[in-house]
Write a protein that holds these residues in place. Structure first.
Motif, mmCIF file in Angstrom:
data_model
loop_
_atom_site.group_PDB
_atom_site.id
_atom_site.type_symbol
_atom_site.label_atom_id
_atom_site.label_comp_id
_atom_site.label_asym_id
_atom_site.label_seq_id
_atom_site.Cartn_x
_atom_site.Cartn_y
_atom_site.Cartn_z
ATOM 1 N N LYS A 1 0.816 -1.216 0.000
ATOM 2 C CA LYS A 1 0.000 0.000 0.000
ATOM 3 C C LYS A 1 0.847 1.263 0.000
ATOM 4 C CE LYS A 1 -0.441 0.254 5.055
ATOM 5 N NZ LYS A 1 0.592 -0.795 5.292
ATOM 6 N N GLU A 2 2.160 1.125 0.203
ATOM 7 C CA GLU A 2 3.021 2.289 0.394
ATOM 8 C C GLU A 2 3.688 2.792 -0.886
ATOM 9 O OE1 GLU A 2 2.780 3.753 3.100
ATOM 10 O OE2 GLU A 2 1.975 2.185 4.410
ATOM 11 N N THR A 3 3.207 2.427 -2.051
ATOM 12 C CA THR A 3 3.849 2.895 -3.276
ATOM 13 C C THR A 3 3.622 4.385 -3.485
ATOM 14 O OG1 THR A 3 1.934 2.485 -4.700
ATOM 15 C CG2 THR A 3 3.453 0.641 -4.342
ATOM 16 N N ALA A 4 4.567 5.008 -4.187
ATOM 17 C CA ALA A 4 4.445 6.434 -4.490
ATOM 18 C C ALA A 4 3.225 6.700 -5.355
ATOM 19 C CB ALA A 4 5.713 6.930 -5.185
ATOM 20 N N GLY A 5 2.930 5.773 -6.273
ATOM 21 C CA GLY A 5 1.777 5.932 -7.149
ATOM 22 C C GLY A 5 0.470 5.966 -6.377
ATOM 23 N N THR A 6 0.357 5.154 -5.335
ATOM 24 C CA THR A 6 -0.846 5.149 -4.505
ATOM 25 C C THR A 6 -1.002 6.469 -3.772
ATOM 26 O OG1 THR A 6 -0.845 2.747 -4.220
ATOM 27 C CG2 THR A 6 -1.967 4.044 -2.531
ATOM 28 N N SER A 7 0.093 6.952 -3.208
ATOM 29 C CA SER A 7 0.043 8.228 -2.492
ATOM 30 C C SER A 7 -0.339 9.374 -3.421
ATOM 31 C CB SER A 7 1.395 8.521 -1.833
ATOM 32 O OG SER A 7 1.664 7.574 -0.808
ATOM 33 N N LYS A 8 0.258 9.383 -4.621
ATOM 34 C CA LYS A 8 -0.054 10.451 -5.572
ATOM 35 C C LYS A 8 -1.506 10.391 -6.012
ATOM 36 C CE LYS A 8 4.662 10.929 -7.339
ATOM 37 N NZ LYS A 8 5.564 10.708 -8.502
ATOM 38 N N LYS B 1 -13.943 17.432 -3.343
ATOM 39 C CA LYS B 1 -14.325 17.406 -1.942
ATOM 40 C C LYS B 1 -15.145 16.152 -1.639
ATOM 41 C CE LYS B 1 -14.468 22.442 -1.371
ATOM 42 N NZ LYS B 1 -15.324 23.615 -1.008
ATOM 43 N N GLY B 2 -15.055 15.721 -0.397
ATOM 44 C CA GLY B 2 -15.850 14.583 0.049
ATOM 45 C C GLY B 2 -15.285 13.231 -0.310
ATOM 46 N N TRP B 3 -14.061 13.219 -0.855
ATOM 47 C CA TRP B 3 -13.435 11.967 -1.270
ATOM 48 C C TRP B 3 -12.324 11.562 -0.297
ATOM 49 C CZ3 TRP B 3 -14.119 8.496 -5.312
ATOM 50 C CH2 TRP B 3 -15.060 8.848 -6.284
ATOM 51 N N ALA B 4 -12.128 10.265 -0.177
ATOM 52 C CA ALA B 4 -10.980 9.695 0.521
ATOM 53 C C ALA B 4 -10.565 8.436 -0.219
ATOM 54 C CB ALA B 4 -11.317 9.373 1.973
ATOM 55 N N ALA B 5 -9.344 7.997 0.013
ATOM 56 C CA ALA B 5 -8.856 6.743 -0.578
ATOM 57 C C ALA B 5 -8.363 5.840 0.540
ATOM 58 C CB ALA B 5 -7.735 7.016 -1.576
ATOM 59 N N ILE B 6 -8.633 4.554 0.406
ATOM 60 C CA ILE B 6 -8.109 3.555 1.335
ATOM 61 C C ILE B 6 -7.258 2.568 0.556
ATOM 62 C CG2 ILE B 6 -8.617 1.675 2.930
ATOM 63 C CD1 ILE B 6 -11.230 2.972 3.601
ATOM 64 N N ALA C 1 -2.285 8.252 -16.050
ATOM 65 C CA ALA C 1 -3.190 7.215 -15.556
ATOM 66 C C ALA C 1 -4.018 7.737 -14.390
ATOM 67 C CB ALA C 1 -2.391 5.984 -15.134
ATOM 68 N N ILE C 2 -3.381 8.425 -13.459
ATOM 69 C CA ILE C 2 -4.083 8.961 -12.296
ATOM 70 C C ILE C 2 -5.158 9.950 -12.731
ATOM 71 C CG2 ILE C 2 -3.813 10.491 -10.298
ATOM 72 C CD1 ILE C 2 -1.117 9.088 -9.778
ATOM 73 N N HIS C 3 -4.824 10.827 -13.672
ATOM 74 C CA HIS C 3 -5.793 11.806 -14.164
ATOM 75 C C HIS C 3 -7.010 11.117 -14.770
ATOM 76 C CE1 HIS C 3 -7.535 15.241 -16.257
ATOM 77 N NE2 HIS C 3 -7.532 14.518 -17.346
ATOM 78 N N GLU C 4 -6.771 10.132 -15.617
ATOM 79 C CA GLU C 4 -7.880 9.444 -16.280
ATOM 80 C C GLU C 4 -8.769 8.719 -15.272
ATOM 81 O OE1 GLU C 4 -8.792 9.614 -19.342
ATOM 82 O OE2 GLU C 4 -7.073 10.647 -20.239
ATOM 83 N N ILE C 5 -8.158 8.093 -14.292
ATOM 84 C CA ILE C 5 -8.930 7.329 -13.314
ATOM 85 C C ILE C 5 -9.739 8.256 -12.417
ATOM 86 C CG2 ILE C 5 -8.747 5.791 -11.315
ATOM 87 C CD1 ILE C 5 -6.246 4.592 -12.736
ATOM 88 N N ILE C 6 -9.131 9.339 -11.972
ATOM 89 C CA ILE C 6 -9.845 10.281 -11.104
ATOM 90 C C ILE C 6 -11.055 10.869 -11.814
ATOM 91 C CG2 ILE C 6 -9.669 12.580 -10.048
ATOM 92 C CD1 ILE C 6 -6.845 11.858 -9.188
ATOM 93 N N GLU C 7 -10.889 11.262 -13.068
ATOM 94 C CA GLU C 7 -12.020 11.837 -13.804
ATOM 95 C C GLU C 7 -13.099 10.786 -14.041
ATOM 96 O OE1 GLU C 7 -12.292 15.120 -14.233
ATOM 97 O OE2 GLU C 7 -10.437 15.065 -13.065
#
Length: 257
Positions: free
Chosen positions: A44-51, A61-66, A244-250
């Motif tokens: 769970k500690e990868t840089a990609g997960t944190s980013k 707003k109102g979002w969290a990640a686990i 990848a992060i941008h596409e997934i978040i949107e």
């Protein structure tokens, strides 16, 4: 903001990390939660997960990640890897997001082995996720795993012995683990009921899991497929990861409007 915690249920202690905005650091509930699962040998500690978590929670707003450690990975205490326990971990974390954090919507972002386990979860347990994004999912998990085990270890497995696999951290498996992987291939199942809520991203330079496998799976099930030119399996290039992060978040945000 990152907060580490354990979920202690059914005799397990699942090591988790909650990522939320500084504004929400005292919050005990979130409208939307993205569960993030990692690949084999990772944590769970990868840089990609944190980013991913930082970008998601700072933009909306109102979002969290686990994020959590699969059995035998990261800080998890277990020593022997089984598919059943992996699926149990995903179920427990999903229930925690729903009941303890009161999430109205739960999304799933999974990579490689995590992608395989998520696809298996959908068929065997049902779908609790409003959106699912898979990055480089290991569609043929048995072949991927088996192909990286030396023949000498395969011989031990056939004799009923356990062997150790992994990278920085080693874990035990037996023949029943490989048999379990061989018993379930996502290509043998239909995902049409989930297709409009799924996105698959895959690097064209993936050296571990062939992009052709993911492309064929997506086409067979009419799932949106996004190849990332030049990206390798772990998306080590920061530009590839950022895309990848941008596409997934949107994709996730659009599913909660």
């Amino acid at each position: 903001m990152e907060k580490h915690f354990d979920i202690n249920e059914q005799g397990y202690s699942i090591r988790c990390k909650l990522i939320c905005s500084d504004h929400d650091k005292t919050a005990r509930a979130f409208d939307h939660i993205a569960i993030v699962t990692h690949g084999f040998g990772s944590s769970k500690e990868t840089a990609g997960t944190s980013k991913f978590g930082e970008h998601l929670t700072s933009k909306y707003k109102g979002w969290a990640a686990i994020a959590f450690d699969w059995p035998c990975h990261g800080m998890d205490a277990r020593k022997k890897l089984t598919v059943a326990e992996c699926l149990t971990y995903l179920s427990i974390v999903t229930d925690y997001a729903k009941h303890e954090l009161k999430a109205k919507d739960i999304c799933n972002y999974s990579t490689s082995l995590g992608g395989y386990l998520t696809l298996r979860y959908l068929i065997e347990k049902g779908n609790p996720f409003c959106r699912i994004a898979l990055r480089c999912p290991a569609i043929h998990m048995y072949e991927t795993m088996s192909g990286h085990i030396p023949e000498a270890d395969h011989a031990k497995l056939r004799k009923g012995k356990e062997v150790q696999i992994g990278f920085e951290r080693k874990m035990k498996i037996d023949q029943s683990f490989l048999d379990d992987l061989r018993s379930f291939c996502p290509m043998d199942h239909e995902y049409f009921d989930f297709a409009d809520r799924m996105l698959i991203l895959h690097g064209t330079a993936d050296e571990m899991v062939p992009i052709e496998d993911a492309r064929a799976f997506a086409e067979n099930n009419v799932i949106e497929f996004l190849p990332i030119d030049g990206a390798n399996h772990p998306f080590q290039n920061p530009e590839h990861m950022a895309l990848a992060i941008h596409e997934i978040i949107e994709f996730f945000h659009a599913g909660t409007l």
